[in-house]
Scaffold this active site. Sequence first.
Site, PDB file in Angstrom:
ATOM      1  CB  THR A  46      32.830  41.004  34.741  1.00 23.95           C
ATOM      2  OG1 THR A  46      33.196  39.797  34.048  1.00 23.95           O
ATOM      3  CG2 THR A  46      32.155  40.666  36.061  1.00 23.95           C
ATOM      4  CE  LYS A  78      28.198  34.858  27.678  1.00 17.47           C
ATOM      5  NZ  LYS A  78      28.498  35.960  28.615  1.00 17.47           N
ATOM      6  CE  LYS A  82      29.607  39.818  25.590  1.00 20.16           C
ATOM      7  NZ  LYS A  82      29.228  40.115  26.973  1.00 20.16           N
ATOM      8  NE  ARG A  83      33.155  29.571  26.733  1.00 18.52           N
ATOM      9  CZ  ARG A  83      33.584  28.455  27.315  1.00 18.52           C
ATOM     10  NH1 ARG A  83      34.561  28.519  28.207  1.00 18.52           N
ATOM     11  NH2 ARG A  83      33.085  27.286  27.007  1.00 18.52           N
ATOM     12  CE  LYS A 131      36.654  41.533  32.647  1.00 20.92           C
ATOM     13  NZ  LYS A 131      36.883  40.236  31.975  1.00 20.92           N
ATOM     14  CG  HIS A 156      27.521  33.068  39.507  1.00 21.17           C
ATOM     15  ND1 HIS A 156      28.227  34.210  39.193  1.00 21.17           N
ATOM     16  CD2 HIS A 156      28.040  32.631  40.674  1.00 21.17           C
ATOM     17  CE1 HIS A 156      29.140  34.439  40.127  1.00 21.17           C
ATOM     18  NE2 HIS A 156      29.041  33.496  41.034  1.00 21.17           N
TER      19      HIS A 156
HETATM   20  C1  LIG Z   1      35.828  39.353  31.658  1.00 22.26           C
HETATM   21  C2  LIG Z   1      36.052  38.072  30.973  1.00 22.26           C
HETATM   22  C3  LIG Z   1      34.971  37.238  30.670  1.00 22.26           C
HETATM   23  C4  LIG Z   1      33.551  37.623  30.984  1.00 22.26           C
HETATM   24  O1  LIG Z   1      33.028  38.373  29.908  1.00 22.26           O
HETATM   25  P1  LIG Z   1      31.468  38.695  29.783  1.00 22.26           P
HETATM   26  O2  LIG Z   1      31.433  39.677  28.661  1.00 22.26           O
HETATM   27  O3  LIG Z   1      31.061  39.305  31.084  1.00 22.26           O
HETATM   28  O4  LIG Z   1      30.776  37.427  29.490  1.00 22.26           O
HETATM   29  C5  LIG Z   1      35.223  36.040  30.031  1.00 22.26           C
HETATM   30  N1  LIG Z   1      36.472  35.674  29.704  1.00 22.26           N
HETATM   31  C6  LIG Z   1      37.540  36.450  29.963  1.00 22.26           C
HETATM   32  C7  LIG Z   1      38.898  35.995  29.548  1.00 22.26           C
HETATM   33  C8  LIG Z   1      37.373  37.673  30.617  1.00 22.26           C
HETATM   34  O5  LIG Z   1      38.439  38.424  30.896  1.00 22.26           O
END
Ligand SMILES: *Cc1c(COP(=O)(O)O)cnc(C)c1O
Length: 851
Positions: free
Chosen positions: A681, A579, A573-574, A685, A382
Site C-alpha cells: 500500500t 522487499k 517499509k518493513r 501512497k 495476505h
Molecule cells: C503504508 C505503510 C506500510 C506499508 O508499506 P508497504 O510499502 O506497502 O510495505 C508500513 N508501515 C507504515 C507506517 C505505513 O504507513
Amino acid sequence: MTTLPEFIPPSTEVPENCPTVAVEDDRTGLSVETLRRAWADHLFYLQGKWPEIATQNDLYMALAYVVRDRMLQRWLNTSRLYRHPQARIVCYLSAEFLLGPHLGNNLISLGIEDEVREAVKQSGLDFDALMAQEEEPGLGNGGLGRLAACYMDSLASLEIPAIGYGIRYEFGIFDQQIQDGWQVEVTDKWLQFGYPWEMARPEYSVEVCFGGRTESYTDTEGRYRVRWVPHQVVQGIPYDTPIMGYEVNTVNTLRLWKAEAVESFNFQSFNVGDYYGAVGEKVMSENLTKVLYPNDEPIQGKQLRLEQQYFFVSCALQDMIRLHLLSGRTLETFHERFTAQLNDTHPAVSVAELMRLLVDVHNLDWEVAWEVTRRTFAYTNHTLLPEALEKWPLDLFGQSLPRHLQIIFEINHRFMDQVRIQYMGNEEKMARLSLIDEGGERYIRMANLACVGSHAINGVAALHTKLLKQTVLKDFYELYPEKFSNKTNGVTPRRWIVLSNPRLTKLLKDTIGSDWIKHLDKLKQLEGHVQNPSFCQHWRDIKRAIKVDLTNYIYSTQGIQVDPDSLFDIQVKRIHEYKRQHLNVLHIITLYDRIRHDPNLDIVPRTFIFGGKAAPGYFVAKRIIKLITSVAAVVNNDPAVRDRIKVVFMPDYNVTNSQRIYPAADLSEQISTAGKEASGTGNMKFSLNGALTIGTLDGANVEIRDAVGPENFFLFGLTAPEVEETKAQGYNPWDYYSQNPELKEVIDLINAGVFSQGDRELFKPLVDSLVYHDPYLLLADYQSYVDCQARVSETYRDRDVWTRMSITNTARMGYFSSDRAIQEYCDEIWNVQPVAVEMKPYVQANAMLSV
Ligand SMILES: *Cc1c(COP(=O)(O)O)cnc(C)c1O
C-alpha cells in the site's frame, strides 16, 4: 442510502421531567471564541492546570478533548444503530490497527481545522508543535495494520455502520533508535501521558476462558452436550475510540480489548493460603495484552500469541451476541445483522469460537449454528509464502483451548465426509484440505479453518488473488470457486493527501475543487492541466517545498545536509529480504564505484532515503540496516563524491514519520521479488503524491502500472512466472556474480571491508547468502534494476517530462482509494448499505445511548 426508522430501545424511556442539554454550547460550538473557552475549560478541569504551568502535553490533551467533544453527539447517534434490529453492521476483526495520530485527522473530518488553528494562534501558541505532542498508538507492524486503519476511515466516510475489533496492546510496536548504525529497540509507551481518544467501557466487560478440560453431559431434554471447565478466566475490558467519517455524521467505533484479572475467580479456585500465587495469576492475566508481537510474519508456536488471538476474538463475538440479543432478535439471525471480516488468519479461531458460543452456550443445533457461522465470516488472505501460513501444534492449541480443539475436529470430520464424496476418497486431496496437518507433528491449519468457515475468500491484489488460486489455496479454489474474489487494497486520501500533504491539497482544491476527497476518481480532471506550463511550474514548486521541509527535518534530526534539488529516491517499509532493500544498496554502491573510477562522472544527484523496522529476532534484516547506515557513513563523507549522492536512514518509521516522507518522494522503490508482495500500500501512497515508481511486476504494482500507463512507470526485473522458472532451472547466483564485472566489483567492495572499516566479517553473512543462495534473486535482477535506474536518471534530467509524468501518476490513482475497495467489499461480500446518521438538535441527558 437508507434511513432506518427511529428506534428507541426499551431501556431508554425518558421520564417527563428529564433534564435536557442544549447542543449549541461550549462542548459543541465551533466559533473561535467558543473553542478557546472550551480549551481553557478542559485545561483547568481535566488536566488540572493553569495555562502558566501547563506543559505542551497538557495543552495538547485539553485541545484533543475539545475536538473529541465535538464528535460525541455523532458518535452516540451512530452507536444507536448498533442496537437497531434492522441495521446491518460490518465487524472488522484484526489483531492490528495502525491508526496514526488522530487530532489532525479528526479536525479534517469535522471540517474545523481553520477554526482550531485560529483559536490556538490567538492564544499565542504553535499549533503544529501541539499536534506533534500526540503519541501515535503503534498497534500494528506495517501494511496489514495500516490497511485496517484505512478501511475504518473509509467505512465511516461511506456511512457504513461498522465496528473494528482488536487488541489494546499496552506496548505497541517498539520505537526504533539507531546506535552505531544498528537498530536498537525501545519500548513504546503510548499510554504514558494519557490517551484522550479512547473511553473505557468496563460495563461491557466479558469473561474469556483458557485451559482446563471438557465434560460431556445430557441436558434436561436428553441431548448430548459438552461443557468447558476452564483453568483460568480473564476479563476483557473494551476501550472505544471514535472513528469519524469525512464530513458525515457517521462516527464508528474501534473497540479494543484489554485483559485484566477477574477478581473473584482466582481467589476461589486457588489454595486460599496462596495469596502470593493468586496475585501471580492476576499478573499472568494482564500479560495477555501487554505487548504486540513485533514480527511482520506469523509467529509459530508461541502460546501467548494464540491466547491473544483467542482473547480478542472471544471478546468481539460475545460483544456482538450481546448487541444482537439487545436488539430483540434471536441468534438464528445473527448473520443477518453482522458480517465479520477476518483480516488474515489471526482472528480465524473465530470460526470455532462462534460455534462454541452458539452451540454450547446458547443451545443452537450444530447445523443451524454452522450455517450462521459460515454466513457471518469472510476471510482475507495476505500472504503467498507457504511458510507464512499460520499453524498451531495440536497439543499447544489443546492446552489453551481444549473445547475449540474438539469443535475443530468436529468441523473437520463433517468437512472430510463431504470432501470424500466429492473427490471419491482421493486421499492426497483430503490430506491437503484437512484442517489438521498430519505430516509429522500435528498442526491446526488456520487458513484451512478460515476457508471452510467463511462464505467468501479474497486476496488483496489481482496478481495475488490469481496466485492464491494457483498455489496456497489451490485445493480450496477447486472446491469452492464461487467463494473467491479479488479486492485490491486501497489507501485513504484523507490521511494520505489531505492531512499529510496540505500543499498538494490546496493546489488540487484550487484546480479541480474538492470532490476528489470523497471521490478519488475525480483526480482524472488533472489530466486537463498536464500541458499547462504554469500548473506544471506550480506542481514542481510544491514538490520542492515539501522536499525542503524534509531536508530541514533530516538536518535537524540527524545533522545530514541533503540537496532538495537532488532526486529523492525513497524506500520506506518493513525491512525484509523479499522487499530487497539490499538490492537498492547494490545500486547505490554501483554509483559510488562509478564515481570512484571517474571522479568527474556526470550523474543526476540523488538522495537515497530509507526507513523501516526489522523484527527484533530477524538477524539478516538487522544486518541490512547496518549495511545501509555503513554505506551512508562512507558515501556521505567521501569528498570524491562531492555530495552527488547522499544516503539517509530515517529512524523509527511509523505513521507519523511516514506522513512527511511519502509526499517528498520523487521516486518510489517497490522492488520486491515478483510473486512475494501480496499487494503493498506504500506503493499507492507514493504514487498518489506524485512520485514515479521503479518496480517489479509484483502485488498492486501491476495494477498501478496499468492505471498510470506503462510509459509512466519504471519497470524492471523478472516476472513471477520467470522467478519460478529461474528457480526450477537451478538458479546459481554465483554465475551472475562472476560474469557481471560491475556487480562483482560492488560485491567485492563490501567483502573487502570498504564499508566496515576493514572488517571483512561484518557483512560476510549477507554477501555469502547472496552469492551462494540468493533466495530472492537479487543478483538475477541486478542488471535490469541498474539499467532501469539509468533510465530514471535520464528522465529526471528533463524536468518538464518528469513533472508531466508525476502529475499523470496522481491523476490516475483514483482507483487506489480505500473507498473504492470498501465499496467492493460492501457490494460483493458484505451486502451492506450506507445508513444516514441523523443529528438531533437536542439529546436527552439520560438517554445518551452507548454500546
Ligand atoms: C503504508 C505503510 C506500510 C506499508 O508499506 P508497504 O510499502 O506497502 O510495505 C508500513 N508501515 C507504515 C507506517 C505505513 O504507513
